[in-house]
Scaffold this motif. Structure first.
Motif, mmCIF file in Angstrom:
data_model
loop_
_atom_site.group_PDB
_atom_site.id
_atom_site.type_symbol
_atom_site.label_atom_id
_atom_site.label_comp_id
_atom_site.label_asym_id
_atom_site.label_seq_id
_atom_site.Cartn_x
_atom_site.Cartn_y
_atom_site.Cartn_z
ATOM 1 N N GLY A 199 -10.425 2.326 -0.298
ATOM 2 C CA GLY A 199 -10.108 1.042 -0.904
ATOM 3 C C GLY A 199 -9.314 1.210 -2.173
ATOM 4 N N SER A 200 -8.700 0.129 -2.602
ATOM 5 C CA SER A 200 -7.875 0.109 -3.801
ATOM 6 C C SER A 200 -8.481 -0.833 -4.830
ATOM 7 N N ILE A 244 -7.272 4.560 -6.367
ATOM 8 C CA ILE A 244 -7.679 4.544 -4.965
ATOM 9 C C ILE A 244 -8.949 5.372 -4.800
ATOM 10 N N LEU A 245 -9.881 4.874 -3.992
ATOM 11 C CA LEU A 245 -11.058 5.651 -3.636
ATOM 12 C C LEU A 245 -10.747 6.379 -2.331
ATOM 13 N N TYR A 246 -10.719 7.717 -2.400
ATOM 14 C CA TYR A 246 -10.425 8.556 -1.240
ATOM 15 C C TYR A 246 -11.695 9.222 -0.732
ATOM 16 N N ALA A 247 -11.726 9.468 0.571
ATOM 17 C CA ALA A 247 -12.859 10.166 1.175
ATOM 18 C C ALA A 247 -12.366 11.276 2.092
ATOM 19 N N ALA A 281 -2.776 6.760 -6.805
ATOM 20 C CA ALA A 281 -2.153 6.488 -5.513
ATOM 21 C C ALA A 281 -1.142 7.558 -5.140
ATOM 22 N N SER A 282 -0.303 7.955 -6.085
ATOM 23 C CA SER A 282 0.728 8.935 -5.775
ATOM 24 C C SER A 282 0.123 10.306 -5.485
#
Length: 328
Positions: free
Chosen positions: A227-228, A134-137, A211-212
């Motif tokens: 996004g995934s 996952i791309l996190y911001a 993700a976790s």
């Protein structure tokens, strides 16, 4: 790091592992002369990571189906090469197997020299499960989706950084940079948790991460899931759209786990092993726990799995070369 744990049916391992059935050989899985002793399941990583957790979830069911103990052996170090080489050099009789993510294969595309070649010295038995990076911001970054990220990056060339702790995540970042035509700055970390902490604190705006790892922070609003990667949404974050849904198709998931055997292992033995681990992986009693952790059972068989792995490594080899990541 080395740790051995014996997993047998009926062994109580707390809430993490479901109870397995009795240790009686099942005729459908029986192969004359195999197994005739415990199976060593080598994990080329330490205890507690995603690979280790998944292996400990499916191993009891496989032990029950095979009618023999499965001994989990953590052999971390050397970017997964220490544990992998142990399996490569083991007798090809099915009693020593590798349970791993793609790290040994990614090492091949990043190194000009290797002590072995996973594409020829290992036989993929079955892809057990896939996940997705996952791309996190950070919420304060103002980045909510890939379109917004690309627009911001084009307006500020070299002004946006992203953190990763794994080769797969770094390669995903480089692939996005190349395909979107943007300039992102990579920041390496020793662990996914450290990268996540720096995004949470606002020191770095983005991270490609598991993700976790980020699920709870997304739910609390402390992180934005941009996004995934992969073809389907991650089961633990089903509301997060894939890169493809946002106009960027063709991004591998970045996370997958498989079962491998030394080259030369007889086909009949491979079939027996695959049947046992398939039965364990698709146990309905495991479905909820796997989904909660972001694992999607896959089951791609040996030959098809090998072809897909070779194709993926060609892609990552091109990305690594273009990004100057190959070690001489």
């Amino acid at each position: 790091m080395r740790r051995r744990t014996t997993l047998m049916a009926g062994l109580r391992l707390g809430a993490l592992l479901p109870a397995a059935a009795g240790l009686r050989p099942r005729p459908a899985l029986a192969q004359a002369g195999f197994p005739n002793r415990p199976i060593r399941l080598v994990i080329p990583a330490g205890v507690g990571g995603g690979t280790d957790i998944l292996a400990r979830l499916v191993a009891p069911g496989a032990a029950a189906a095979l009618g023999t103990p499965v001994v989990i052996e953590n052999r971390g170090g050397g970017e997964s090469l220490i544990g992998t080489e142990l399996v490569v050099r083991s007798p090809p009789d099915g009693h020593v197997l590798l349970f791993s993510d793609t790290s040994p294969y990614l090492a091949r595309v990043l190194r000009s020299r290797m002590p072995f070649d996973p594409l020829t010295d290992l036989l993929p038995v079955m892809r057990v499960a896939v996940g997705s990076i996952i791309l996190y911001a950070h919420p304060g970054s103002g980045i909510r989706d890939l379109g917004g990220l690309v627009a911001r990056a084009k307006a500020q060339p070299g002004g946006i950084s992203y953190g990763t702790s794994s080769t797969g995540s770094h390669l995903l970042g480089e692939l996005l940079r190349m395909r979107a035509g943007i300039d992102l700055v990579h920041v390496p970390y020793r662990s996914g948790g450290l990268a996540l902490n720096d995004v949470l604190s606002g020191h770095v705006p983005l991270t490609f991460n598991g993700a976790s790892n980020g699920k709870g922070f997304v739910q609390s609003g402390e992180l934005v899931a941009v996004g995934s990667a992969g073809e389907v949404r991650n089961p633990s974050l089903p509301d997060v759209p894939t890169f493809a849904e946002q106009g960027f198709p063709g991004f591998p998931a970045g996370s997958e786990w498989g079962l491998f055997a030394p080259a030369g292992t007889p086909a009949a033995v491979l079939d027996t092993v695959e049947a046992a681990f398939r039965q364990a992986t698709f146990d309905p009693g495991l479905a909820g726990r796997l989904g909660e952790l972001g694992f999607s059972p896959d089951g791609t068989r040996g030959a098809a799995y090998a072809e897909e792995m070779a194709r993926a490594m060609r892609l990552w080899g091109e990305v690594a070369a273009a990004a100057g990541m190959v070690q001489q």
